[in-house]
Scaffold this active site. Sequence first.
Site, PDB file in Angstrom:
ATOM      1  N   ASN A  87       0.687  -1.477   0.093  1.00  0.00           N
ATOM      2  CA  ASN A  87      -0.047  -0.010   0.277  1.00  0.00           C
ATOM      3  C   ASN A  87       0.987   1.261  -0.109  1.00  0.00           C
ATOM      4  OD1 ASN A  87      -1.446  -2.246   1.241  1.00  0.00           O
ATOM      5  ND2 ASN A  87      -3.118  -0.702   1.005  1.00  0.00           N
ATOM      6  N   VAL A  94       0.172   6.549  -1.163  1.00  0.00           N
ATOM      7  CA  VAL A  94      -0.335   5.727   0.039  1.00  0.00           C
ATOM      8  C   VAL A  94      -1.697   5.351  -0.264  1.00  0.00           C
ATOM      9  CG1 VAL A  94      -0.396   5.738   2.528  1.00  0.00           C
ATOM     10  CG2 VAL A  94       1.419   6.958   1.458  1.00  0.00           C
ATOM     11  N   CYS A  95      -1.885   3.962  -0.435  1.00  0.00           N
ATOM     12  CA  CYS A  95      -3.178   3.485  -0.530  1.00  0.00           C
ATOM     13  C   CYS A  95      -3.965   3.359   0.667  1.00  0.00           C
ATOM     14  CB  CYS A  95      -3.214   1.985  -1.378  1.00  0.00           C
ATOM     15  SG  CYS A  95      -2.826   2.413  -3.231  1.00  0.00           S
ATOM     16  N   LEU A  96      -4.703   4.145   0.874  1.00  0.00           N
ATOM     17  CA  LEU A  96      -5.605   4.020   2.131  1.00  0.00           C
ATOM     18  C   LEU A  96      -7.133   4.603   1.832  1.00  0.00           C
ATOM     19  CD1 LEU A  96      -3.533   5.390   4.987  1.00  0.00           C
ATOM     20  CD2 LEU A  96      -4.275   3.118   4.964  1.00  0.00           C
TER      21      LEU A  96
END
Length: 489
Positions: A87, A94-96
Amino acid sequence: MTNNPTVTLRLAKELSEFTKNPDHQLFLHYDDSNIMNIKAMITGPPDTPYCLGQFEFSLQFPRDYPTTPPKVLALTTNHGRSRFNPNIYAGGKVCLSILGTWRGNAGEQWSSAHGITSILLSIQSLMSDKPYRNEPGHDLEKDNSKLEPYNQKIRHETIRISICDRLEGFLGINQTLNFNGTSDTSTTSASTSTSTSTSSTPSSPPVPTAGGTALATPVGTPSYSGTPTPTTPSLFEPLYASSVTQNDEFSDLSKRLFLAYYDIYLHTVQTESENVKDGTSFYKAPFEYAGNKMDGTFNYASLRQRLENIKKAIDQETVDWIQQSKRWISESTRMSSNLKRQYEQIREYYRENNTGGVEVELVDDNPFVWNFTLIGKPMTNYDGGMFKVEMVFHNTYPDMQPRVKFLTPMYHIHVTEDGVPFYAVAKPDDVRFHIDAISRLVLEDEPSTNPSTHVNLSAARLLFGTKEQRREYNKQARRCASRSTDYFE
């Protein structure tokens, strides 16, 4: 473009709350004149492959915040070449779900209830003991054989990139990095940081504290060989560059954390070197692809040497500060007078308000070098002990925080075997708050259970082990106290 007053007020409130509740693993830098752009540093959680690594992020807040989340970019990515997590992309993404960069499940999206702290904690939660599981489709995979190979390269690159590369840059230690993969090559001579400049004008910006606004020490940067093939997006490149140049805002903080965690970094290197042979290529995860992966080979022998060189360079900085202080005194710098005044006030304070637990003195009447003696509290492990502590200040204090070390051997989970204490200080610009924080390590008998503060691993294993191990810890501490007086004879 002018800032939105409503957004500025909201961010100011969040930053104030952050300062009131400091976290040992979350740090911020911001400029009071523009708090829409914030940089953060997160140290990796213990007991994970990111253990105590130093990872920087950029947070850019929009004019309609908190309706819309900030844009967050990872800055510690080996010049956009290393993907530290399924992520956390090599390009900085930033994969959130709370950032709107991942679809997530219902109830996991961004809301105005989120803020700076929840964002940083969410990023930190990605740095788990099984980061491989963060990749969708692999979170429920029954095959566990890939977890450790993936962790192994994260551990190696955490030490190499987030510790060695960044500290060598701060200290001006020359290095050559081979971009044909991410393997280490030789580390050359270690020169000290320009924070040791003899100029009486502050040559280094201030160290950040939780919620602080200070800048960092100018230092040399690494040299590179080979043909780099950057894959970072154009927006990311200038932000990344600002995080690794001589003016990194977290330079002084990073050096102090390095001194506290040095033994742990070495322990990681020693342990991992027994598990994987140098020269072995990194495992490639199925979700890694060109431009968004972590390639390279293991080289723990090189990492050990680099860590040792960094430690020597930081220790030399402290020696240089003492040498340069003679000129700061002769020139009657503002800080020279400030520290002398603080010393007189603090000495008087302890004489009037202390029962003999703390005694303060200047070394050779030098306001930049303090010694203070801690007397162990009755009915504790350190009863009857006398522990001498040295504090060395730079002419730019409090921008650069003091280097602190126990001169008397101290056995404590919050003190390294080399004598460096891990402590938090409420008011970094007041020397008395430093002394009080360090005193509590000795005068109070219940250490923190937060593993990120346990800088003596062997002591921590005993203290939080079996009853027999706890008794052994107490025995070692009492023995340390009884022997401490020998150093005053």
